[in-house]
Design an enzyme around this catalytic site. Structure first.
Site, PDB file in Angstrom:
ATOM      1  CE  LYS A 165      58.905  63.501  19.143  1.00 33.58           C
ATOM      2  NZ  LYS A 165      59.119  64.190  20.409  1.00 33.58           N
ATOM      3  CG  PHE A 201      57.547  68.053  25.667  1.00 33.91           C
ATOM      4  CD1 PHE A 201      56.328  68.016  26.328  1.00 33.91           C
ATOM      5  CD2 PHE A 201      57.964  66.928  24.972  1.00 33.91           C
ATOM      6  CE1 PHE A 201      55.532  66.868  26.292  1.00 33.91           C
ATOM      7  CE2 PHE A 201      57.177  65.781  24.937  1.00 33.91           C
ATOM      8  CZ  PHE A 201      55.960  65.757  25.599  1.00 33.91           C
ATOM      9  CG  ASP A 243      64.936  65.523  25.459  1.00 33.66           C
ATOM     10  OD1 ASP A 243      65.026  64.911  24.374  1.00 33.66           O
ATOM     11  OD2 ASP A 243      63.867  65.662  26.071  1.00 33.66           O
TER      12      ASP A 243
HETATM   13  C1  LIG Z   1      58.797  63.858  21.799  1.00 35.26           C
HETATM   14  C2  LIG Z   1      59.774  64.274  22.829  1.00 35.26           C
HETATM   15  C3  LIG Z   1      59.918  63.553  24.036  1.00 35.26           C
HETATM   16  C4  LIG Z   1      59.014  62.396  24.391  1.00 35.26           C
HETATM   17  O1  LIG Z   1      59.202  61.312  23.555  1.00 35.26           O
HETATM   18  P1  LIG Z   1      58.105  60.121  23.567  1.00 35.26           P
HETATM   19  O2  LIG Z   1      58.669  59.110  22.634  1.00 35.26           O
HETATM   20  O3  LIG Z   1      56.810  60.724  23.116  1.00 35.26           O
HETATM   21  O4  LIG Z   1      58.013  59.640  24.973  1.00 35.26           O
HETATM   22  C5  LIG Z   1      60.909  63.947  24.904  1.00 35.26           C
HETATM   23  N1  LIG Z   1      61.702  64.996  24.639  1.00 35.26           N
HETATM   24  C6  LIG Z   1      61.602  65.700  23.498  1.00 35.26           C
HETATM   25  C7  LIG Z   1      62.532  66.817  23.243  1.00 35.26           C
HETATM   26  C8  LIG Z   1      60.623  65.375  22.561  1.00 35.26           C
HETATM   27  O5  LIG Z   1      60.495  66.103  21.444  1.00 35.26           O
END
Ligand SMILES: *Cc1c(COP(=O)(O)O)cnc(C)c1O
Length: 387
Positions: free
Chosen positions: A247, A134, A218
Site C-alpha cells: 500500500k 483480510f 500483515d
Molecule cells: C490491501 C491489503 C492486502 C492486499 O494488498 P494488495 O496490494 O491489494 O494485494 C493485504 N493485507 C492487508 C491488511 C490489506 O489491507
C-alpha cells in the site's frame, strides 16, 4: 481534454471486466490532500486510494525520485544489481525487524512470500489466521482470508489453512507443533478497523514461540506510519518474526515487501521464489523516498495528534455510536446507512471516504493532512449526517 465520465462508462460497459463497483466520478489530478475531477471540482481525499497515497498525492520528493529514475533505467530484472532495490531492502530491514527484505509488487504477494517462507521453514505446516482478517486475493492470501463471499466462488482453496475467532484462548488452542505460521493484522483494516488486543497478540507470540511457528504481522495497511508509528507493532509490545508491507510503501506506486527477523533471513534461497518485476528501480526509488519521508518523528507525532483530533471530532457527531482505530486509521460505527453516507459525502460534500460495511465509515487521510483539512472534513461529515 479528458474524455467525459459518460464516455468512460460506455467503454467500461463494453470492454472492462466488471470486478469493481465504481462511483460515478473521474479523477484527473491530485496534489496533497486534494483531488480534482475532469470538470474542475475539488475534493478532499480522506481515503488515499485505501492508504496508498499516505504522503498526499504526487509528493514532490517521490515525484522527483521517480522522474530521475524513469529516465535513467526502468528495468533489468533480478539477475543483476540495481542500487534502489538494495538500499530499500537495507532501509526496510533496519527500520523494523533487523533481518532481510524480499521485495515484490503488492500486499497479497508480500503475504504469499511470508506463507511460502514459513512453509519452507516447517514443511507441510499449517497456517492460522483469525476471523475478520483480510490478507489479499491471490490463492494463498485468500486462503488466509476467512470471508465466505470472497472465498466460496473460488474453492478449492489452498490446504492447511484454518481460521479461529480473534480470541486469545481460541488462537492459542489452534497453534501446535504442526503450525508453520500465524498471520494477523495488528489492526484489521478491510473489515472495519478492528484493533486486535495486546492480549491476543501476546498469546499468539507465546504460542508461536512454544511450538516453533512463525508469527507474521500483515502491516500492508497499518504500516508506513498510518497508526502514528512507522509500524503498528511498535505500539503493541509484540515483535513478529515476519512483517509484510505494501500500500503506502511505494508513495503511490505498486510495491510490496516481506521483512524478516534476523533468524529467518536465509530460509528462502536462490530459485525458491521470485517475480519478474519485483524491486524494479522505479518503484524501489519511489519507496525509498516514501520510507525516508515517513520515518520521521515529527511527521509521526502529527499523525498521532491529528488522529486524536479527528477521532474526538467524529465521536461528537450525531449518528456516530463509536470510533475505532489508531493514528490516522479510523472508523466510525453509525446508526445510519454508511454506503449511502459515503455516496453523499463524495457527490455532494466532495469528501472521499469509504464504507467497510453497512454501518461502518472508514477514514484514511494522508499523514500530511493539515489541521484545517481535518476540521473541514469533520464539517462536511457533520453536514452529511444532518448536524
Ligand atoms: C490491501 C491489503 C492486502 C492486499 O494488498 P494488495 O496490494 O491489494 O494485494 C493485504 N493485507 C492487508 C491488511 C490489506 O489491507
Amino acid at each position: 481534454m479528458s474524455m467525459s465520465l459518460a464516455e468512460l462508462q460506455r467503454i467500461e460497459q463494453r470492454s472492462v471486466v466488471p470486478s469493481y463497483a465504481r462511483f460515478p466520478v473521474q479523477f484527473v489530478r491530485g496534489e496533497g490532500t486534494k483531488l480534482w475531477d475532469e470538470q474542475g471540482h475539488e475534493y478532499l481525499d480522506f481515503l488515499c486510494g485505501i492508504s496508498v497515497t499516505s504522503l498526499g498525492h504526487c509528493h514532490p520528493r517521490v515525484v522527483a525520485a521517480v522522474r530521475e529514475q524513469v529516465g535513467t533505467l526502468m528495468h533489468v530484472g533480478n539477475l543483476f544489481y540495481t542500487e534502489p532495490a538494495m538500499r530499500l531492502s537495507r532501509r526496510l530491514a533496519e527500520s523494523s525487524l533487523g533481518g532481510k527484505a524480499y521485495l515484490c509488487n503488492s500486499g497479497a504477494e508480500a503475504n504469499e512470500a511470508a506463507i511460502k517462507l514459513a512453509r519452507k521453514a516447517k514443511p507441510q505446516g499449517g497456517v492460522v489466521s483469525v476471523l475478520g482478517a483480510f490478507h489479499g486475493r491471490t490463492y494463498g492470501a485468500l486462503s488466509a482470508t476467512p470471508q465466505e463471499s470472497k472465498q466460496a466462488p473460488f474453492a478449492p482453496l489452498v490446504p492447511g489453512f484454518r481460521a479461529v475467532p480473534a480470541d486469545p484462548e481460541a488462537l492459542s488452542a489452534a497453534i501446535d507443533e504442526r503450525t508453520a505460521a500465524v498471520i494477523l493484522e495488528p489492526i484489521q483494516g478491510e473489515t472495519g478497523v478492528h484493533v486486535l488486543s495486546d492480549e491476543l497478540l501476546s498469546a499468539a507470540r507465546r504460542a508461536c514461540d512454544e511450538h516453533g511457528a512463525l508469527l507474521v504481522f500483515d502491516e500492508v495497511q497499518t504500516g508506513m506510519g498510518r497508526t502514528g508509528t512507522l509500524w503498528a507493532y511498535e505500539q503493541t509490545g509484540v515483535v513478529p518474526d515476519l512483517l509484510t508491507s505494501a500500500k503506502a510503501l511505494g508513495g503511490g506506486l505498486p510495491i510490496g515487501a516481506l521483512v524478516t527477523a534476523a533468524a529467518f533471513g536465509d530460509i528462502l534461497q536462490p530459485g525458491d521464489h521470485g517475480s519478474t518485476f519485483a524491486g524494479g528501480p522505479v518503484v524501489a526509488s519511489a519507496a525509498l523516498a516514501a520510507l525516508e519521508l515517513t520515518d520521521d518523528a515529527e511527521l509521526l507525532g502529527r499523525v498521532r495528534e491529528l488522529g486524536a483530533r479527528l477521532g474526538a471530532g467524529l465521536s461528537e457527531l450525531p449518528h456516530v455510536l463509536a470510533v475505532r482505530g489508531r493514528g490516522l486509521m479510523l472508523a466510525c460505527e453509525l446508526d445510519v446507512d454508511a454506503p449511502a453516507l459515503v455516496r453523499g459525502l463524495l457527490l455532494e460534500q466532495r469528501l472521499v471516504a469509504n464504507a467497510t460495511g453497512p454501518t461502518t465509515l472508514r477514514l484514511l487521510p494522508p499523514l500530511t493532512v493539515s489541521a484545517v483539512e481535518v476540521e473541514e472534513a469533520l464539517a462536511r461529515i457533520a453536514h452529511a449526517l444532518g448536524a
